[in-house]
Design a protein around this motif. Structure first.
Motif, mmCIF file in Angstrom:
data_model
loop_
_atom_site.group_PDB
_atom_site.id
_atom_site.type_symbol
_atom_site.label_atom_id
_atom_site.label_comp_id
_atom_site.label_asym_id
_atom_site.label_seq_id
_atom_site.Cartn_x
_atom_site.Cartn_y
_atom_site.Cartn_z
ATOM 1 N N UNK A 106 27.621 72.464 53.189
ATOM 2 C CA UNK A 106 27.695 71.808 51.854
ATOM 3 C C UNK A 106 26.226 71.817 51.111
ATOM 4 N N UNK A 107 26.494 72.362 49.771
ATOM 5 C CA UNK A 107 25.067 72.443 48.998
ATOM 6 C C UNK A 107 25.182 71.426 47.968
ATOM 7 N N UNK A 108 24.055 70.831 47.579
ATOM 8 C CA UNK A 108 23.940 69.976 46.174
ATOM 9 C C UNK A 108 23.032 70.459 45.239
ATOM 10 N N UNK A 109 23.626 70.594 44.076
ATOM 11 C CA UNK A 109 22.976 70.910 42.727
ATOM 12 C C UNK A 109 22.325 69.717 42.319
ATOM 13 N N UNK A 110 20.881 69.534 42.344
ATOM 14 C CA UNK A 110 20.107 68.418 42.231
ATOM 15 C C UNK A 110 19.497 68.495 40.740
ATOM 16 N N UNK A 111 19.235 69.679 40.239
ATOM 17 C CA UNK A 111 18.746 69.678 38.876
ATOM 18 C C UNK A 111 19.143 70.762 38.090
ATOM 19 N N UNK A 112 19.207 70.897 37.010
ATOM 20 C CA UNK A 112 19.822 71.957 36.041
ATOM 21 C C UNK A 112 18.734 72.187 35.152
ATOM 22 N N UNK A 113 18.760 73.647 34.447
ATOM 23 C CA UNK A 113 18.155 73.957 33.333
ATOM 24 C C UNK A 113 18.061 72.961 32.181
ATOM 25 N N UNK A 114 17.020 72.378 31.676
ATOM 26 C CA UNK A 114 17.296 71.366 30.562
ATOM 27 C C UNK A 114 17.770 71.981 29.212
ATOM 28 N N UNK A 115 17.523 73.414 29.341
ATOM 29 C CA UNK A 115 18.176 74.065 27.883
ATOM 30 C C UNK A 115 19.756 74.404 28.107
ATOM 31 N N UNK A 116 20.214 73.911 29.085
ATOM 32 C CA UNK A 116 21.747 74.085 29.490
ATOM 33 C C UNK A 116 22.395 72.911 29.764
ATOM 34 N N UNK A 117 22.245 72.008 28.976
ATOM 35 C CA UNK A 117 22.811 70.636 29.447
ATOM 36 C C UNK A 117 24.384 70.615 29.397
ATOM 37 N N UNK A 118 25.341 71.709 28.883
ATOM 38 C CA UNK A 118 26.566 71.567 28.928
ATOM 39 C C UNK A 118 27.188 72.588 29.931
ATOM 40 N N UNK A 119 26.217 73.194 30.579
ATOM 41 C CA UNK A 119 26.879 74.136 31.644
ATOM 42 C C UNK A 119 27.489 73.482 32.942
ATOM 43 N N UNK A 120 28.053 74.028 33.629
ATOM 44 C CA UNK A 120 28.900 73.499 34.764
ATOM 45 C C UNK A 120 27.848 73.766 35.796
ATOM 46 N N UNK A 121 27.543 72.650 36.508
ATOM 47 C CA UNK A 121 26.348 72.987 37.638
ATOM 48 C C UNK A 121 26.647 73.611 38.559
ATOM 49 N N UNK A 122 27.940 73.293 39.340
ATOM 50 C CA UNK A 122 28.527 74.246 40.294
ATOM 51 C C UNK A 122 28.664 75.759 39.992
ATOM 52 N N UNK A 123 29.319 75.838 38.941
ATOM 53 C CA UNK A 123 29.480 77.147 38.488
ATOM 54 C C UNK A 123 28.156 78.061 38.205
ATOM 55 N N UNK A 124 27.179 77.565 37.585
ATOM 56 C CA UNK A 124 25.838 78.070 37.331
ATOM 57 C C UNK A 124 25.477 78.299 38.749
ATOM 58 N N UNK A 125 25.073 77.354 39.509
ATOM 59 C CA UNK A 125 24.649 77.418 40.986
ATOM 60 C C UNK A 125 25.276 78.546 41.649
ATOM 61 N N UNK A 126 26.470 78.581 41.607
ATOM 62 C CA UNK A 126 27.036 79.657 42.745
ATOM 63 C C UNK A 126 26.837 81.031 41.985
ATOM 64 N N UNK A 127 26.953 81.040 40.632
ATOM 65 C CA UNK A 127 26.630 82.387 39.990
ATOM 66 C C UNK A 127 25.200 82.981 40.361
ATOM 67 N N UNK A 128 24.250 81.865 40.043
ATOM 68 C CA UNK A 128 22.847 82.508 40.242
ATOM 69 C C UNK A 128 22.624 82.649 41.737
ATOM 70 N N UNK A 129 23.203 81.882 42.805
ATOM 71 C CA UNK A 129 23.015 82.090 44.011
ATOM 72 C C UNK A 129 23.687 83.576 44.461
ATOM 73 N N UNK A 130 24.882 84.105 43.722
ATOM 74 C CA UNK A 130 25.539 85.193 44.281
ATOM 75 C C UNK A 130 24.617 86.291 43.662
ATOM 76 N N UNK A 131 24.048 86.178 42.316
ATOM 77 C CA UNK A 131 23.184 87.255 42.069
ATOM 78 C C UNK A 131 21.950 87.178 42.767
ATOM 79 N N UNK A 132 21.369 86.202 43.191
ATOM 80 C CA UNK A 132 20.243 86.150 44.151
ATOM 81 C C UNK A 132 20.540 86.922 45.544
ATOM 82 N N UNK A 133 21.501 86.646 45.885
ATOM 83 C CA UNK A 133 21.951 87.276 47.314
ATOM 84 C C UNK A 133 22.119 88.771 47.019
#
Length: 211
Positions: A106-133
């Motif tokens: 289980x992962x926890x998203x604890x902070x988000x880019x302040x410029x993206x206040x309406x983004x879905x935290x989980x969706x953004x985190x998973x997409x970024x993690x996928x691109x990083x991987x």
């Protein structure tokens, strides 16, 4: 010092590429005269591009600030996502993201880019993690940049001058000068043209002059 309204009104039409403002039409268009003839400007579309480029420049000059989440967003993560989150904390932080293990799997998203206040935290985190991987930090930055650009486009649209607002000649001329200083000022953020040139030859043709 900037030029006065009188200076702008008395300047020769060829002094600037987009010319000298003459009038406003239908609360939506600015009419100007330049050396080639008549310039017609969609004032909302033009100002939207100006605001967008200013916002983008401002954000590019600073690191992406993070906004802590009051309640961390958690999700069941794959082993690859967990390993990537643990190995790429610096890359995530540079993007304004803090993603940490909460419990096994289980992962926890604890902070988000302040410029993206309406983004879905989980969706953004998973997409970024996928691109990083898959592609490393550069690919993840491109992903967030695309999302940020979409947000800036929305902000610019709401911040631009609205149709039916009456502008003074000084305000119209200021808009024209800002357009001349702005990159890609010939198109709004949605790809529509911001201005059109009607040449003196085309105007002569409309009235059958010279025949």
């Amino acid at each position: 010092m900037g030029q006065s309204s009188a200076d702008l009104a008395n300047a020769a039409p060829g002094s600037w590429p987009l010319g000298r403002a003459l009038a406003q039409l239908a609360g939506a268009f600015v009419l100007a005269e330049n050396a080639q003839g008549l310039v017609v400007v969609d004032m909302h579309a033009a100002h939207e591009r100006i605001v967008y480029e200013r916002l983008k420049t401002t954000m590019a000059q600073a690191e992406m600030p993070a906004q802590p989440l009051l309640i961390p967003a958690t999700f069941a993560a794959t082993p690859t996502e967990v390993a990537t989150a643990e190995a790429a904390t610096e890359a995530l932080a540079a993007l304004g993201l803090e993603v940490t293990p909460l419990s096994p799997g289980v992962l926890a998203v604890r902070s988000m880019p302040a410029a993206l206040p309406d983004a879905d935290p989980v969706a953004l985190a998973r997409a970024v993690l996928a691109d990083l991987a898959e592609g490393g930090p550069d690919e993840a930055r491109h992903l967030v940049q695309r999302a940020r650009d979409e947000l800036l486009a929305t902000m610019a649209c709401h911040g631009a001058v609205r149709a039916n607002r009456q502008l003074t000649l000084a305000e119209m001329n200021a808009l024209l000068r800002d357009m001349e200083r702005t990159d890609r000022a010939d198109q709004c953020n949605h790809g529509r043209p911001t201005w059109r040139q009607v040449t003196l030859k085309e105007l002569d043709g409309l009235f059958l002059r010279g025949r």
